[in-house]
Design a protein around this motif. Structure first.
Motif, PDB file in Angstrom:
ATOM      1  N   LYS A  29      -3.324   8.535 -16.876  1.00  0.00           N
ATOM      2  CA  LYS A  29      -4.323   7.871 -16.042  1.00  0.00           C
ATOM      3  C   LYS A  29      -3.618   7.228 -14.856  1.00  0.00           C
ATOM      4  O   LYS A  29      -2.694   6.436 -15.021  1.00  0.00           O
ATOM      5  N   LEU A  30      -4.076   7.579 -13.682  1.00  0.00           N
ATOM      6  CA  LEU A  30      -3.483   7.048 -12.463  1.00  0.00           C
ATOM      7  C   LEU A  30      -4.129   5.721 -12.099  1.00  0.00           C
ATOM      8  O   LEU A  30      -5.290   5.474 -12.403  1.00  0.00           O
ATOM      9  N   GLY A  31      -3.368   4.895 -11.436  1.00  0.00           N
ATOM     10  CA  GLY A  31      -3.888   3.602 -10.997  1.00  0.00           C
ATOM     11  C   GLY A  31      -4.895   3.778  -9.872  1.00  0.00           C
ATOM     12  O   GLY A  31      -4.964   4.828  -9.215  1.00  0.00           O
ATOM     13  N   PRO A  32      -5.685   2.757  -9.607  1.00  0.00           N
ATOM     14  CA  PRO A  32      -6.722   2.861  -8.582  1.00  0.00           C
ATOM     15  C   PRO A  32      -6.171   2.868  -7.156  1.00  0.00           C
ATOM     16  O   PRO A  32      -6.823   3.328  -6.235  1.00  0.00           O
ATOM     17  N   LEU A  33      -4.963   2.363  -6.962  1.00  0.00           N
ATOM     18  CA  LEU A  33      -4.385   2.268  -5.626  1.00  0.00           C
ATOM     19  C   LEU A  33      -3.116   3.105  -5.568  1.00  0.00           C
ATOM     20  O   LEU A  33      -2.212   2.936  -6.386  1.00  0.00           O
ATOM     21  N   TRP A  34      -3.070   4.035  -4.622  1.00  0.00           N
ATOM     22  CA  TRP A  34      -1.900   4.893  -4.466  1.00  0.00           C
ATOM     23  C   TRP A  34      -1.153   4.495  -3.209  1.00  0.00           C
ATOM     24  O   TRP A  34      -1.733   3.963  -2.272  1.00  0.00           O
ATOM     25  N   THR A  35       0.133   4.789  -3.164  1.00  0.00           N
ATOM     26  CA  THR A  35       0.928   4.563  -1.964  1.00  0.00           C
ATOM     27  C   THR A  35       1.344   5.918  -1.421  1.00  0.00           C
ATOM     28  O   THR A  35       1.900   6.741  -2.144  1.00  0.00           O
ATOM     29  N   LYS A  36       1.060   6.140  -0.146  1.00  0.00           N
ATOM     30  CA  LYS A  36       1.415   7.406   0.489  1.00  0.00           C
ATOM     31  C   LYS A  36       2.534   7.159   1.490  1.00  0.00           C
ATOM     32  O   LYS A  36       2.465   6.227   2.292  1.00  0.00           O
ATOM     33  N   GLN A  37       3.573   7.977   1.429  1.00  0.00           N
ATOM     34  CA  GLN A  37       4.644   7.934   2.414  1.00  0.00           C
ATOM     35  C   GLN A  37       4.475   9.139   3.321  1.00  0.00           C
ATOM     36  O   GLN A  37       4.320  10.258   2.843  1.00  0.00           O
ATOM     37  N   GLU A  38       4.501   8.906   4.600  1.00  0.00           N
ATOM     38  CA  GLU A  38       4.343  10.012   5.537  1.00  0.00           C
ATOM     39  C   GLU A  38       5.171   9.780   6.785  1.00  0.00           C
ATOM     40  O   GLU A  38       5.506   8.647   7.119  1.00  0.00           O
ATOM     41  N   PRO A  40       4.778  10.660  10.621  1.00  0.00           N
ATOM     42  CA  PRO A  40       3.797  11.183  11.580  1.00  0.00           C
ATOM     43  C   PRO A  40       4.342  12.284  12.497  1.00  0.00           C
ATOM     44  O   PRO A  40       3.659  13.228  12.809  1.00  0.00           O
ATOM     45  N   GLY A  41       5.578  12.174  12.919  1.00  0.00           N
ATOM     46  CA  GLY A  41       6.174  13.196  13.775  1.00  0.00           C
ATOM     47  C   GLY A  41       7.516  13.605  13.228  1.00  0.00           C
ATOM     48  O   GLY A  41       8.060  12.977  12.311  1.00  0.00           O
ATOM     49  N   PHE A  42       8.078  14.650  13.807  1.00  0.00           N
ATOM     50  CA  PHE A  42       9.349  15.160  13.312  1.00  0.00           C
ATOM     51  C   PHE A  42      10.448  14.101  13.387  1.00  0.00           C
ATOM     52  O   PHE A  42      11.270  13.983  12.492  1.00  0.00           O
ATOM     53  N   LEU A  43      10.461  13.343  14.453  1.00  0.00           N
ATOM     54  CA  LEU A  43      11.487  12.316  14.633  1.00  0.00           C
ATOM     55  C   LEU A  43      10.957  10.914  14.339  1.00  0.00           C
ATOM     56  O   LEU A  43      11.674   9.935  14.499  1.00  0.00           O
ATOM     57  N   GLY A  44       9.722  10.815  13.916  1.00  0.00           N
ATOM     58  CA  GLY A  44       9.117   9.513  13.649  1.00  0.00           C
ATOM     59  C   GLY A  44       9.690   8.862  12.399  1.00  0.00           C
ATOM     60  O   GLY A  44      10.297   9.500  11.545  1.00  0.00           O
ATOM     61  N   ALA A  45       9.466   7.573  12.321  1.00  0.00           N
ATOM     62  CA  ALA A  45       9.937   6.819  11.161  1.00  0.00           C
ATOM     63  C   ALA A  45       8.982   7.025   9.980  1.00  0.00           C
ATOM     64  O   ALA A  45       7.783   7.266  10.162  1.00  0.00           O
ATOM     65  N   LEU A  46       9.514   6.920   8.787  1.00  0.00           N
ATOM     66  CA  LEU A  46       8.726   7.052   7.569  1.00  0.00           C
ATOM     67  C   LEU A  46       7.801   5.851   7.438  1.00  0.00           C
ATOM     68  O   LEU A  46       8.228   4.705   7.575  1.00  0.00           O
ATOM     69  N   GLN A  50      -1.363   2.254   1.801  1.00  0.00           N
ATOM     70  CA  GLN A  50      -2.092   2.218   0.545  1.00  0.00           C
ATOM     71  C   GLN A  50      -3.361   3.063   0.668  1.00  0.00           C
ATOM     72  O   GLN A  50      -4.032   3.035   1.696  1.00  0.00           O
ATOM     73  N   LEU A  51      -3.683   3.800  -0.390  1.00  0.00           N
ATOM     74  CA  LEU A  51      -4.887   4.622  -0.404  1.00  0.00           C
ATOM     75  C   LEU A  51      -5.810   4.139  -1.521  1.00  0.00           C
ATOM     76  O   LEU A  51      -5.440   4.157  -2.687  1.00  0.00           O
ATOM     77  N   ASP A  52      -7.014   3.728  -1.131  1.00  0.00           N
ATOM     78  CA  ASP A  52      -8.007   3.366  -2.150  1.00  0.00           C
ATOM     79  C   ASP A  52      -8.727   4.639  -2.586  1.00  0.00           C
ATOM     80  O   ASP A  52      -8.368   5.744  -2.175  1.00  0.00           O
ATOM     81  N   ALA A  53      -9.728   4.515  -3.436  1.00  0.00           N
ATOM     82  CA  ALA A  53     -10.416   5.690  -3.991  1.00  0.00           C
ATOM     83  C   ALA A  53     -10.986   6.602  -2.901  1.00  0.00           C
ATOM     84  O   ALA A  53     -10.871   7.826  -2.981  1.00  0.00           O
ATOM     85  N   GLY A  54     -11.599   6.027  -1.880  1.00  0.00           N
ATOM     86  CA  GLY A  54     -12.170   6.826  -0.795  1.00  0.00           C
ATOM     87  C   GLY A  54     -11.100   7.566  -0.014  1.00  0.00           C
ATOM     88  O   GLY A  54     -11.249   8.756   0.306  1.00  0.00           O
ATOM     89  N   ALA A  55     -10.013   6.891   0.302  1.00  0.00           N
ATOM     90  CA  ALA A  55      -8.918   7.512   1.044  1.00  0.00           C
ATOM     91  C   ALA A  55      -8.241   8.594   0.194  1.00  0.00           C
ATOM     92  O   ALA A  55      -7.802   9.615   0.725  1.00  0.00           O
ATOM     93  N   GLN A  56      -8.182   8.395  -1.116  1.00  0.00           N
ATOM     94  CA  GLN A  56      -7.601   9.401  -2.005  1.00  0.00           C
ATOM     95  C   GLN A  56      -8.434  10.679  -1.975  1.00  0.00           C
ATOM     96  O   GLN A  56      -7.886  11.785  -1.918  1.00  0.00           O
ATOM     97  N   ARG A  57      -9.760  10.532  -2.015  1.00  0.00           N
ATOM     98  CA  ARG A  57     -10.638  11.706  -1.943  1.00  0.00           C
ATOM     99  C   ARG A  57     -10.443  12.437  -0.618  1.00  0.00           C
ATOM    100  O   ARG A  57     -10.366  13.665  -0.570  1.00  0.00           O
ATOM    101  N   THR A  58     -10.358  11.674   0.481  1.00  0.00           N
ATOM    102  CA  THR A  58     -10.179  12.268   1.807  1.00  0.00           C
ATOM    103  C   THR A  58      -8.856  13.026   1.890  1.00  0.00           C
ATOM    104  O   THR A  58      -8.816  14.167   2.359  1.00  0.00           O
ATOM    105  N   GLU A  59      -7.777  12.403   1.443  1.00  0.00           N
ATOM    106  CA  GLU A  59      -6.455  13.040   1.482  1.00  0.00           C
ATOM    107  C   GLU A  59      -6.422  14.291   0.608  1.00  0.00           C
ATOM    108  O   GLU A  59      -5.844  15.301   0.987  1.00  0.00           O
ATOM    109  N   THR A  60      -7.032  14.221  -0.571  1.00  0.00           N
ATOM    110  CA  THR A  60      -7.077  15.375  -1.467  1.00  0.00           C
ATOM    111  C   THR A  60      -7.847  16.516  -0.811  1.00  0.00           C
ATOM    112  O   THR A  60      -7.411  17.673  -0.836  1.00  0.00           O
TER     113      THR A  60
END
Length: 162
Positions: A29-38, A40-46, A50-60
């Protein structure tokens, strides 16, 4: 192989080959809040967010849309790709590991390593345990398991696993 049936197949083999019923399927069972690392650009910083339930659905949904576009809605195969499937099982002990080892003079880790791992590996690889082990080890493992899982080493085990 239909990976959606793997949990059911594993559970059936746990019941069939684990005579002490120590190995049980586990739901992750996954927690309700996820952390996404991304990045944005090839040379951009990491960046982390935080992703809530709505953002998780969108990202998926975005991930599946990208996969759909890359594969041309399944018309094109994706070579040189890998699929990661995560399954969990719990090995249950009646007492603590120390009590089992000291009071009962029993090595629970040996059972876990040998029997449980053989059941899982045999099910996933769809081969009898005797085919997964080096020939000199088969008799040693069979003897070490004793009466715990004799069916694992029967000639018909290959048919029973699937």
């Amino acid at each position: 192989m239909d990976y959606t049936q793997l949990p059911h197949l594993l559970d059936a083999n746990y019941l069939k080959f684990d005579t002490e019923a120590k190995l049980r399927p586990t739901t992750i069972k996954l927690g309700p809040l996820w952390t996404k690392q991304e990045q944005p650009g090839f040379l951009g910083a990491l960046e982390k967010r935080q992703l809530d339930a709505g953002a998780q659905r969108t990202e998926t949904q975005q991930a599946f849309d990208l996969l759909d576009a890359l594969s041309r809605s399944g018309a094109m195969t994706l070579d040189q790709t890998s699929l990661h499937v995560v399954l969990a099982a719990t090995h249950c002990f009646d007492e603590t590991v120390i009590d089992t080892a000291v009071k009962q003079n029993d090595n629970p880790i040996e059972k876990l390593e040998r029997r449980s791992m053989l059941i899982v590996a045999s099910t996933i690889h769809r081969k009898a345990p005797s085919l997964l082990l080096r020939p000199p080890e088969v008799e040693r493992i069979r003897y070490a398991l004793g009466s715990l899982s004799p069916a694992l080493f029967e000639p018909s085990a290959q048919k029973k696993l699937f």
